[in-house]
Design a protein around this motif. Structure first.
Motif, mmCIF file in Angstrom:
data_model
loop_
_atom_site.group_PDB
_atom_site.id
_atom_site.type_symbol
_atom_site.label_atom_id
_atom_site.label_comp_id
_atom_site.label_asym_id
_atom_site.label_seq_id
_atom_site.Cartn_x
_atom_site.Cartn_y
_atom_site.Cartn_z
ATOM 1 N N THR A 185 45.236 -10.925 11.395
ATOM 2 C CA THR A 185 46.321 -10.575 12.312
ATOM 3 C C THR A 185 47.169 -9.461 11.712
ATOM 4 O O THR A 185 47.198 -9.271 10.492
ATOM 5 C CB THR A 185 47.219 -11.788 12.605
ATOM 6 O OG1 THR A 185 47.729 -12.309 11.368
ATOM 7 C CG2 THR A 185 46.440 -12.876 13.330
ATOM 8 N N VAL A 186 47.860 -8.747 12.581
ATOM 9 C CA VAL A 186 48.711 -7.639 12.167
ATOM 10 C C VAL A 186 50.127 -7.879 12.649
ATOM 11 O O VAL A 186 50.354 -8.158 13.828
ATOM 12 C CB VAL A 186 48.193 -6.291 12.717
ATOM 13 C CG1 VAL A 186 49.118 -5.152 12.300
ATOM 14 C CG2 VAL A 186 46.785 -6.015 12.233
ATOM 15 N N ASP A 187 51.075 -7.788 11.741
ATOM 16 C CA ASP A 187 52.497 -7.811 12.075
ATOM 17 C C ASP A 187 52.991 -6.380 11.935
ATOM 18 O O ASP A 187 53.281 -5.916 10.836
ATOM 19 C CB ASP A 187 53.250 -8.746 11.129
ATOM 20 C CG ASP A 187 54.727 -8.885 11.493
ATOM 21 O OD1 ASP A 187 55.246 -8.009 12.223
ATOM 22 O OD2 ASP A 187 55.369 -9.835 11.015
ATOM 23 N N GLU A 188 53.056 -5.668 13.060
ATOM 24 C CA GLU A 188 53.411 -4.249 13.002
ATOM 25 C C GLU A 188 54.851 -4.043 12.565
ATOM 26 O O GLU A 188 55.165 -3.063 11.885
ATOM 27 C CB GLU A 188 53.145 -3.597 14.360
ATOM 28 C CG GLU A 188 51.662 -3.582 14.731
ATOM 29 C CD GLU A 188 51.413 -2.877 16.046
ATOM 30 O OE1 GLU A 188 52.404 -2.505 16.724
ATOM 31 O OE2 GLU A 188 50.235 -2.690 16.412
ATOM 32 N N ALA A 189 55.727 -4.961 12.940
ATOM 33 C CA ALA A 189 57.133 -4.823 12.549
ATOM 34 C C ALA A 189 57.279 -4.920 11.030
ATOM 35 O O ALA A 189 58.062 -4.184 10.414
ATOM 36 C CB ALA A 189 57.973 -5.893 13.230
ATOM 37 N N ALA A 190 56.529 -5.822 10.425
ATOM 38 C CA ALA A 190 56.592 -5.991 8.974
ATOM 39 C C ALA A 190 55.598 -5.100 8.245
ATOM 40 O O ALA A 190 55.546 -5.106 7.017
ATOM 41 C CB ALA A 190 56.327 -7.454 8.607
ATOM 42 N N ALA A 239 45.704 -3.204 15.313
ATOM 43 C CA ALA A 239 45.802 -4.634 15.611
ATOM 44 C C ALA A 239 44.604 -5.116 16.422
ATOM 45 O O ALA A 239 44.000 -6.157 16.116
ATOM 46 C CB ALA A 239 47.101 -4.930 16.359
ATOM 47 N N GLU A 240 44.210 -4.366 17.446
ATOM 48 C CA GLU A 240 43.078 -4.782 18.279
ATOM 49 C C GLU A 240 41.766 -4.651 17.528
ATOM 50 O O GLU A 240 40.848 -5.456 17.694
ATOM 51 C CB GLU A 240 43.051 -3.985 19.579
ATOM 52 C CG GLU A 240 44.116 -4.390 20.574
ATOM 53 C CD GLU A 240 43.710 -4.101 22.011
ATOM 54 O OE1 GLU A 240 42.499 -4.170 22.319
ATOM 55 O OE2 GLU A 240 44.600 -3.812 22.820
ATOM 56 N N ILE A 263 50.645 -2.470 4.793
ATOM 57 C CA ILE A 263 50.142 -1.229 5.379
ATOM 58 C C ILE A 263 51.265 -0.251 5.704
ATOM 59 O O ILE A 263 51.085 0.670 6.499
ATOM 60 C CB ILE A 263 49.310 -1.514 6.653
ATOM 61 C CG1 ILE A 263 50.135 -2.328 7.668
ATOM 62 C CG2 ILE A 263 48.021 -2.231 6.300
ATOM 63 C CD1 ILE A 263 49.441 -2.509 9.005
ATOM 64 N N ALA A 264 52.428 -0.431 5.088
ATOM 65 C CA ALA A 264 53.526 0.521 5.299
ATOM 66 C C ALA A 264 53.077 1.901 4.816
ATOM 67 O O ALA A 264 52.615 2.067 3.691
ATOM 68 C CB ALA A 264 54.760 0.067 4.520
ATOM 69 N N GLY A 265 53.190 2.889 5.678
ATOM 70 C CA GLY A 265 52.808 4.254 5.316
ATOM 71 C C GLY A 265 51.332 4.546 5.474
ATOM 72 O O GLY A 265 50.885 5.661 5.166
ATOM 73 N N LEU A 266 50.550 3.558 5.915
ATOM 74 C CA LEU A 266 49.118 3.781 6.093
ATOM 75 C C LEU A 266 48.862 4.595 7.357
ATOM 76 O O LEU A 266 49.172 4.165 8.460
ATOM 77 C CB LEU A 266 48.384 2.440 6.186
ATOM 78 C CG LEU A 266 46.863 2.497 6.421
ATOM 79 C CD1 LEU A 266 46.163 3.152 5.239
ATOM 80 C CD2 LEU A 266 46.305 1.102 6.680
ATOM 81 N N ARG A 267 48.267 5.762 7.208
ATOM 82 C CA ARG A 267 47.968 6.613 8.359
ATOM 83 C C ARG A 267 46.680 6.135 9.037
ATOM 84 O O ARG A 267 45.739 5.691 8.343
ATOM 85 C CB ARG A 267 47.812 8.071 7.938
ATOM 86 C CG ARG A 267 49.049 8.649 7.259
ATOM 87 C CD ARG A 267 48.968 10.172 7.147
ATOM 88 N NE ARG A 267 47.756 10.595 6.475
ATOM 89 C CZ ARG A 267 47.614 10.684 5.163
ATOM 90 N NH1 ARG A 267 48.622 10.329 4.359
ATOM 91 N NH2 ARG A 267 46.482 11.100 4.626
ATOM 92 N N PRO A 268 46.617 6.208 10.371
ATOM 93 C CA PRO A 268 45.424 5.721 11.093
ATOM 94 C C PRO A 268 44.125 6.330 10.592
ATOM 95 O O PRO A 268 43.097 5.649 10.536
ATOM 96 C CB PRO A 268 45.711 6.120 12.549
ATOM 97 C CG PRO A 268 47.195 6.201 12.630
ATOM 98 C CD PRO A 268 47.655 6.692 11.291
ATOM 99 N N GLU A 269 44.158 7.607 10.219
ATOM 100 C CA GLU A 269 42.922 8.264 9.773
ATOM 101 C C GLU A 269 42.448 7.769 8.411
ATOM 102 O O GLU A 269 41.327 8.093 7.981
ATOM 103 C CB GLU A 269 43.095 9.782 9.737
ATOM 104 C CG GLU A 269 44.143 10.285 8.770
ATOM 105 C CD GLU A 269 45.535 10.398 9.392
ATOM 106 O OE1 GLU A 269 46.365 11.121 8.835
ATOM 107 O OE2 GLU A 269 45.755 9.768 10.455
#
Length: 366
Positions: free
Chosen positions: A215-220, A204-205, A7-13
């Motif tokens: 699960t989400v690994d935000e750092a990766a 993540a939530e 999800i690198a570069g994935l915008r929330p919208e």
């Protein structure tokens, strides 16, 4: 094991939670074809089956391999169309299905043959005789119905596309429209709730509320879906779709087809087991129960609490041997231990074992 979504570069919208009537129809067909997967839907399945016209029931068998064991991506056509999203009605989504190219349609429809690497670029099956022949060979190994379907599909994709659309429209008239009218409000409410969690608390939530297996690994910058499958990786930089279904539990599906937008198709409204184990933990438990001595231990520990020395005496083993086997069962989370005075008592966690399978539990309690 599992599926990774980059999800690198994935915008929330670009993350959307949207119900899909066509995906819902796929799950309805699956439940009708595999009622054993969904004991909670037994009443609905029985009612629909009793009302089903024989002609439609026969047609349902012609290509049930598209939804019985393989959830064909044909039921999520918007994922293969840039910028598309699930439609509000079944007709709108069938129109999206019509917009797939013949190549996309054939590749998705022949997923049951496992000819192509799902997460790699598909070969040109409509123009490459060698690829076509290989697909027919694999279809033949699956059975005569699969062979007939694959041959028809490869010979004339438009005819099969028209047949599938008409079949799905007839299913809608026979049983699905009624089910969708009752269940779409629940799915819409779940989508609104998940969207609110997504916007207020983050991805993540939102994913954690879908399933503990996600699960989400935000750092990766990576989502991991814990599934008993070879590890695959797909990129979601252009978008991610979350599609709820109320007929799908316990199936949590991930569309990660090469060149398509990733989709998480998740169940709602079903009593999920509390804290479901990871695939690694499941494998650990199955391995622990595969040893004959540990099965005999489970038989005793399912009925009462025992000390190590008592188990050694009953089984005719040394105390160290029993301790080693108990250690394996404890590590797998199958045996609990408590102290009473100077005694250490062991007992099988019957609830955990029951979740692994009633046949094993009945065997040790027989």
């Amino acid at each position: 094991m599992g599926v990774r979504i980059d999800i690198a570069g994935l915008r929330p919208e670009r993350v959307a939670v949207v119900p899909s009537p066509l995906a819902k129809l796929c799950m309805a067909l699956h439940a009708l074809s595999e009622p054993g997967h969904h004991p909670g839907l037994q009443g609905w399945v029985t009612g629909v089956t009793a009302r089903l016209e024989p002609h439609l029931a026969d047609r349902m068998c012609e290509a049930d391999f598209l939804w019985r064991a393989t959830f064909s991506d044909l039921f999520l056509p918007y994922a293969g169309l840039p910028g598309a999203a699930p439609g509000g009605t079944l007709t709108e989504e069938l129109d999206l299905l019509d917009k797939l190219t013949d190549e996309q349609f054939v590749n998705a429809a022949l997923e049951f043959t496992c000819v192509f690497a799902y997460d790699g670029q598909a070969q040109d099956i409509l123009s490459d005789p060698a690829v076509r022949e290989r697909a027919l060979e694999v279809a033949a190994s699956r059975g005569p119905r699969q062979t007939r379907f694959a041959r028809r599909l490869l010979d004339n994709p438009p005819v099969v596309r028209a047949w599938l659309r008409r079949f799905l429209e007839d299913c809608a008239e026979a049983f699905f429209d009624d089910a969708w009218s009752r269940l779409r409000h629940q799915l819409a409410a779940d989508a609104r709730h998940k969207t609110d969690v997504l916007r207020r608390r983050g991805l993540a939530e939102a994913l954690a509320s879908i399933s503990p297996a996600v699960t989400v690994d935000e750092a990766a910058a990576r989502i991991t879906v814990d599934k008993l499958t070879d590890r695959h990786c797909v990129t979601a930089s252009d978008g991610l779709l979350l599609v709820p279904t109320s007929l799908g539990w316990p199936h949590l599906m991930v569309l990660h087809r090469y060149g398509w937008q990733p989709v998480l198709h998740y169940p709602v409204g079903s009593p999920e087991l509390a804290s479901p184990p990871s695939v690694e933990q499941l494998a650990l438990r199955m391995a622990a129960l595969s040893h004959p001595v540990r099965m005999r231990l489970c038989r005793h520990l399912a009925r009462s609490v025992y000390t190590t020395s008592e188990l050694a005496q009953v089984l005719g083993l040394t105390a160290p041997e029993v301790s080693r086997h108990l250690g394996v069962l404890k590590k797998a989370g199958l045996v609990s231990t408590r102290r009473r005075g100077r005694y250490v008592l062991h007992q099988l966690d019957v609830t955990v074992v029951a979740r692994l399978g009633s046949d094993f539990l009945e065997g040790i309690l027989r």
